[in-house]
Design a protein around this motif. Structure first.
Motif, PDB file in Angstrom:
ATOM      1  N   ASN A  28      24.600 -71.439  65.593  1.00 17.75           N
ATOM      2  CA  ASN A  28      24.595 -70.358  64.598  1.00 17.75           C
ATOM      3  C   ASN A  28      24.558 -69.020  65.322  1.00 17.75           C
ATOM      4  O   ASN A  28      23.770 -68.838  66.233  1.00 17.75           O
ATOM      5  CB  ASN A  28      23.340 -70.451  63.719  1.00 17.75           C
TER       6      ASN A  28
ATOM      7  N   HIS B 299      29.002 -77.072  63.900  1.00 18.33           N
ATOM      8  CA  HIS B 299      28.060 -77.183  65.004  1.00 18.33           C
ATOM      9  C   HIS B 299      27.699 -78.644  65.279  1.00 18.33           C
ATOM     10  O   HIS B 299      26.803 -78.925  66.041  1.00 18.33           O
ATOM     11  CB  HIS B 299      26.823 -76.305  64.815  1.00 18.33           C
TER      12      HIS B 299
ATOM     13  N   ILE C 124      14.151 -73.866  41.611  1.00 12.16           N
ATOM     14  CA  ILE C 124      13.245 -72.816  42.076  1.00 12.16           C
ATOM     15  C   ILE C 124      11.914 -72.922  41.340  1.00 12.16           C
ATOM     16  O   ILE C 124      10.843 -72.792  41.927  1.00 12.16           O
ATOM     17  CB  ILE C 124      13.860 -71.414  41.880  1.00 12.16           C
TER      18      ILE C 124
ATOM     19  N   ALA D 169       9.937 -75.630  42.894  1.00  8.84           N
ATOM     20  CA  ALA D 169       9.454 -75.253  44.222  1.00  8.84           C
ATOM     21  C   ALA D 169       8.265 -74.298  44.107  1.00  8.84           C
ATOM     22  O   ALA D 169       7.266 -74.455  44.806  1.00  8.84           O
ATOM     23  CB  ALA D 169      10.576 -74.614  45.026  1.00  8.84           C
ATOM     24  N   GLN D 170       8.356 -73.328  43.203  1.00 10.83           N
ATOM     25  CA  GLN D 170       7.262 -72.362  43.076  1.00 10.83           C
ATOM     26  C   GLN D 170       6.041 -73.000  42.414  1.00 10.83           C
ATOM     27  O   GLN D 170       4.909 -72.659  42.755  1.00 10.83           O
ATOM     28  CB  GLN D 170       7.695 -71.113  42.291  1.00 10.83           C
TER      29      GLN D 170
ATOM     30  N   ARG E 126       4.065 -74.534  44.877  1.00  7.19           N
ATOM     31  CA  ARG E 126       3.300 -73.572  45.671  1.00  7.19           C
ATOM     32  C   ARG E 126       2.166 -72.980  44.843  1.00  7.19           C
ATOM     33  O   ARG E 126       1.487 -72.069  45.309  1.00  7.19           O
ATOM     34  CB  ARG E 126       4.200 -72.434  46.162  1.00  7.19           C
TER      35      ARG E 126
ATOM     36  N   PRO F  73      14.219 -64.897  43.429  1.00  4.46           N
ATOM     37  CA  PRO F  73      15.123 -65.824  44.115  1.00  4.46           C
ATOM     38  C   PRO F  73      16.408 -66.104  43.320  1.00  4.46           C
ATOM     39  O   PRO F  73      17.473 -66.249  43.903  1.00  4.46           O
ATOM     40  CB  PRO F  73      14.297 -67.108  44.233  1.00  4.46           C
TER      41      PRO F  73
ATOM     42  N   ARG G  90      24.331 -63.873  46.157  1.00  7.14           N
ATOM     43  CA  ARG G  90      24.947 -64.579  47.286  1.00  7.14           C
ATOM     44  C   ARG G  90      26.148 -65.385  46.796  1.00  7.14           C
ATOM     45  O   ARG G  90      27.204 -65.383  47.406  1.00  7.14           O
ATOM     46  CB  ARG G  90      23.919 -65.511  47.940  1.00  7.14           C
TER      47      ARG G  90
ATOM     48  N   PHE H 139      11.133 -78.307  49.685  1.00  7.53           N
ATOM     49  CA  PHE H 139      12.392 -78.774  49.114  1.00  7.53           C
ATOM     50  C   PHE H 139      13.564 -78.458  50.030  1.00  7.53           C
ATOM     51  O   PHE H 139      13.437 -77.709  50.999  1.00  7.53           O
ATOM     52  CB  PHE H 139      12.624 -78.119  47.754  1.00  7.53           C
TER      53      PHE H 139
ATOM     54  N   TYR I 265      16.723 -76.607  51.300  1.00  4.57           N
ATOM     55  CA  TYR I 265      16.999 -75.169  51.379  1.00  4.57           C
ATOM     56  C   TYR I 265      15.831 -74.336  50.848  1.00  4.57           C
ATOM     57  O   TYR I 265      15.975 -73.572  49.894  1.00  4.57           O
ATOM     58  CB  TYR I 265      18.286 -74.827  50.618  1.00  4.57           C
TER      59      TYR I 265
ATOM     60  N   TYR J 204      15.554 -70.438  49.756  1.00  5.74           N
ATOM     61  CA  TYR J 204      15.944 -69.855  48.478  1.00  5.74           C
ATOM     62  C   TYR J 204      14.760 -69.582  47.560  1.00  5.74           C
ATOM     63  O   TYR J 204      14.924 -69.093  46.461  1.00  5.74           O
ATOM     64  CB  TYR J 204      16.958 -70.756  47.753  1.00  5.74           C
ATOM     65  N   GLN J 205      13.546 -69.930  47.998  1.00  2.00           N
ATOM     66  CA  GLN J 205      12.403 -69.656  47.133  1.00  2.00           C
ATOM     67  C   GLN J 205      11.633 -68.401  47.564  1.00  2.00           C
ATOM     68  O   GLN J 205      10.622 -68.057  46.975  1.00  2.00           O
ATOM     69  CB  GLN J 205      11.479 -70.880  47.077  1.00  2.00           C
ATOM     70  N   LEU J 206      12.113 -67.717  48.600  1.00  4.53           N
ATOM     71  CA  LEU J 206      11.431 -66.502  49.049  1.00  4.53           C
ATOM     72  C   LEU J 206      11.601 -65.400  48.013  1.00  4.53           C
ATOM     73  O   LEU J 206      12.664 -65.261  47.423  1.00  4.53           O
ATOM     74  CB  LEU J 206      12.017 -66.035  50.391  1.00  4.53           C
TER      75      LEU J 206
ATOM     76  N   LEU K 143      20.444 -77.032  58.703  1.00  2.00           N
ATOM     77  CA  LEU K 143      20.001 -76.534  60.009  1.00  2.00           C
ATOM     78  C   LEU K 143      20.992 -76.961  61.081  1.00  2.00           C
ATOM     79  O   LEU K 143      21.648 -77.986  60.954  1.00  2.00           O
ATOM     80  CB  LEU K 143      18.623 -77.100  60.357  1.00  2.00           C
TER      81      LEU K 143
END
Lengths: 280, 264, 285
Positions: free
Chosen positions: A43, A201, B178, B181-182, B185, B207, B214, C89, C91, C94-96, C175
């Motif tokens: 990357n 990659h 999402i 996932a949250q 957390r 997000p 994106r 999870f 990826y 994507y939760q940031l 990754l």
């Protein structure tokens, strides 16, 4: 054979960032018509930036890029370049435009103003090439990742390109999807005679390539057949690449004094072991 | 699963209704909606209902899917029915108990409201069941084409609509992911008052927006790579033309209009 | 703190034409400190299973016990569950959502009810674990980082609550090879440090290398369950369930097809090389 892709001292700097070094730094890439070239790199090595130059999504900051004989920095050439060099991206979800498979595949030909009668024919020809002919009326969001990616490939094929660029197109797929896409790529190269540029990659995806180009920090570090490249272990280390299982096992056996020859795939490894066993 | 929601509830098929020009379906649906709004006679409703039932039968969509189409408004229909029943006053009382009073006029009005509501939804349901969202946006684009002469971005709007349709299931799925996932957390999307709830949405919405941007960027790039260059010079794979069946459809709706007009 | 499930069943959209049974009759116990891998092709129910044990969805039937307590019973404190179980999870970057890396990582431990001072310590420790320098990154916006760095922030965000049980759903997807290796080594170290790991992955080689137990799901049911050696040596079974063999298994199977006698229960690369050396060396005598 004719060179269908040629870059000369290609250098590119991203405007938004303030990097100390350019993303591409004097790249001379040459690809012959019908060739299957894999561009390998970590990357950030610049491999995707290079790919985006081939179909004029990016144009060089310095140097030149010629695709199918056309200079990509000439505005008037852009449409013809993108028609002859199609690109399949990484995320299958983010490159499908329409809610029905056949309508998505038709998007390219429609943009090119192909006559209506010819579009359907091109669409189904393309879908059949990727083995998705029965899915024309389906909704893309109900397909598997591998199937979506094959629809994306068909969308490119419907424009009759000479070159197809795969920009990490397998990296988001599961093993089944990955196999499907790799088989399609090989078919397109071997049977349909398309020129293939595969950006990845994963070294195991390059074993069928005619030539492997290794990139480090925006430069072409080395190139050669997969066999030649896989042998250079410190090059791979520097490039942040991990050799495929079979080739690594063969080398480690060699290190221990058991030379069974080079192996790129599991089959070659097994072959090598059997050969050594029979020799004695 | 959230992604199983059938989008625009299109039910693929090969019936004459499916094959009809999407423009015809769009125009006739509008005509029917107008009729339902302005007509107040039983015969009028009967005609419209008969026409819609006929359409459903020819389209071979199946009662279950038609029912699914109108199911979401049934609670609303029931609610308006009850409200109308109790609050519309009239002369002829048919039921009275303490403060509750039901009159014949109220009953009549309630029934009519429900019938109109159901017919309204049924007509648009029949259109969306037999027409893919893509065909609909194309039809809209072609019908509105004259507006592009005065600078109205018809092509762009139609394209935006179809892309939005394409990405609804993707974004729904993403929302689900999402959210989970949250939640894992420690986020809580259910508890607390209004302000607390709104605050709790930040970890979901940020997000989601980032991802939508994106995706938009990726899609724009992919469209460019496939030679997209605006609406100019574009052709279409499926261009529907008016056929005999479209004439029949117009005639049928025309007939309904005449019957209603005479009934006045 | 073992997790035990009893007759677990999950059905999507029950009572509609889209209903679909994702899991049926799953009764397993996942021991403390184990590294349990879940394998199964797409749609086998493995993601549903981890969402159930993480308390993110409720079973249609059956029970899930954490520490002997039914996590779906009335009055069960979900906060306790969130503190004990961390879920990473696919990826996760994507939760940031926070303005700074530090705030984002602090989200989990704050919600879990730790004091401000405790949170600060935990954030620092989590960043160290994933290899992000605290001073360099704490004030940065997570959105201006590179893909690999974002991933690290997200992982730190899950590790920051210091969960006893780590659930990982395809964590290495996307990754690059070095990133994968680093991540797997970190997970192995966490497991060695005493954490229970439950992991879903398509990468059979990693699983063969690191797991202590492998559960294969097929059509919503437990299909194979045992040590990696036991599970990965059952080539026929795996193939029928549409599962890949680890590369080692592929080599051994092909050698055996050629009539070479080599133990099927070898599943790691190192063991294979040792065995091949013996085989090749043995011939020299």
């Amino acid at each position: 054979m004719e060179e269908i892709i040629r870059s000369e001292g290609l250098t590119y700097r991203y405007e938004t960032e303030t990097p100390k070094r350019p993303a591409l730094d004097g790249v001379d890439l040459r690809v012959r018509e019908g060739e299957f070239v894999a561009v390998l790199g970590h990357n950030g090595s610049g491999k995707s930036t290079l790919a985006k130059h081939i179909n004029a999504l990016l144009v060089p900051s310095e140097g030149k890029m010629f695709t199918n004989g056309l200079d990509t920095s000439e505005e008037d050439n852009v449409i013809e370049i993108r028609r002859s060099a199609g690109m399949v991206f990484q995320n299958p979800d983010n490159q499908i435009v329409a809610t029905v498979v056949e309508e998505d595949v038709a998007f390219g030909p429609e943009n090119l103003g192909v006559r209506q009668e010819d579009i359907i024919e091109k669409v189904y020809l393309a879908l059949n090439m990727v083995n998705m002919g029965d899915f024309g009326k389906r909704s893309p969001h109900m397909l598997s990742g591998g199937q979506k990616q094959r629809v994306a490939i068909a969308g490119v094929l419907a424009m009759d390109p000479k070159i197809i660029i795969f920009d990490e197109s397998t990296s988001m797929l599961d093993p089944v999807g990955r196999k499907e896409v790799m088989a399609t790529i090989n078919y397109l190269n071997k049977v349909e005679k398309k020129t293939i540029v595969l950006i990845t990659h994963f070294m195991e995806e390059t074993v069928d390539a005619d030539r492997v180009v290794v990139m480090i920090k925006g430069r072409i570090e080395d190139e050669g057949t997969p066999g030649e490249i896989f042998r250079k272990r410190d090059l791979l280390m520097r490039a942040g690449l991990i050799p495929p299982f079979a080739s690594d096992v063969a080398y480690r056996l060699k290190d221990e004094g058991f030379d069974i020859g080079q192996a790129l795939t599991v089959d070659e490894l097994v072959e090598g072991i059997c050969r050594s066993l029979q020799k004695d | 699963m959230i992604k199983d929601i059938t989008l625009g509830q299109y039910f693929p098929g090969e019936s004459p209704i499916h094959k009809m020009d999407a423009r015809t379906k769009l125009i006739l649906t509008l005509v029917l909606i107008v009729i339902i709004f302005f007509v107040h006679t039983y015969i009028g409703y009967l005609c419209v209902a008969a026409l819609l039932v006929l359409t459903a039968v020819i389209s071979k969509v199946g009662a279950r899917f038609v029912y699914n189409g109108i199911k979401p408004i049934l609670p609303i229909a029931l609610f308006t029915f009850v409200i109308n029943l109790f609050f519309i006053s009239g002369e002829t009382v048919i039921f009275e108990w303490r403060f509750i009073k039901i009159t014949l006029e109220g009953l009549r009005q309630s029934v009519i409201t429900v019938v109109r509501l159901v017919l309204l939804v049924l007509s648009s349901t029949m259109m969306t069941l037999t027409t893919s969202p893509m065909e609909l946006t194309t039809a809209l684009e072609r019908l509105l084409k004259p507006l592009s002469k005065i600078g109205f971005p018809v092509h762009e709007i139609a394209l935006m609509m179809s892309i939005a349709l394409r990405f609804i299931p993707t974004l729904l799925e993403e929302t689900d992911k999402i959210m989970k996932a949250q939640t894992a957390r420690g986020a809580d999307f259910e508890e607390g008052g209004l302000i607390k709830k709104a605050k709790a949405l930040v970890p979901l919405l940020v997000p989601l927006f980032v991802s939508a941007f994106r995706r938009a960027y990726d899609l724009a790039l992919a469209m460019e790579a496939r030679c997209y260059n605006g609406g100019e010079g574009r052709t279409k794979m499926r261009v529907s033309h008016f056929h005999k069946r479209d004439l029949f459809a117009f005639a049928a709706v025309g007939l309904v209009v005449i019957v209603i007009a005479l009934g006045y | 703190m073992p997790i035990t499930t009893e007759g677990l069943r999950f059905e999507y959209a029950p009572g509609t034409p889209f209903s679909h049974v994702a899991l049926e009759d799953i009764s397993v116990t996942i021991d403390d400190g184990s590294f349990t891998s879940l394998i199964g092709h797409t749609g086998s129910g493995k993601s549903t299973f981890i969402q159930l044990i993480a308390g993110l969805i409720k079973p249609t039937a059956g029970k899930i016990y954490l520490d002997g307590e039914d996590i779906n019973q009335k009055g069960y404190d979900k906060k306790k569950l969130r503190r004990k179980i961390g879920v990473l999870f696919q990826y996760p970057e994507y939760q940031l959502f926070e303005e700074t890396v530090e705030k984002d990582i602090a989200f989990g431990p704050t919600k879990a009810g730790f004091t401000e001072d405790e949170v600060a310590v935990k954030v620092r420790k989590a960043m160290e674990l994933v290899g992000l320098d605290y001073e360099t990154f704490r004030e940065k916006s997570p959105f201006e980082l590179s893909g690999g760095e974002k991933r690290k922030v997200a992982i730190a965000g899950v590790l920051a609550t210091d969960p006893q049980i780590l659930i990982l759903d395809e964590p290495i997807a996307g990754l690059d090879p070095i990133g994968r290796q680093d991540f797997m080594e970190m997970v192995r170290d966490l497991n060695r440090g005493g954490k229970t790991v439950i992991m879903i992955s398509h990468n059979m080689d990693d699983l063969a290398e690191y797991s202590t137990r492998v559960i294969a799901l097929y059509q919503g049911k437990v299909y194979l369950d045992g040590t990696p050696n036991e599970v990965f040596s059952r080539y026929g079974h795996l193939k029928r369930a549409g599962l890949d063999l680890p590369e080692t298994g592929k080599v051994i199977q092909k050698l055996r097809d050629r009539g070479i006698d080599i133990d099927r229960e070898i599943i790691t690369k190192d063991a294979l090389i040792r065995e091949l050396k013996k085989l090749l060396g043995g011939k020299d005598d």
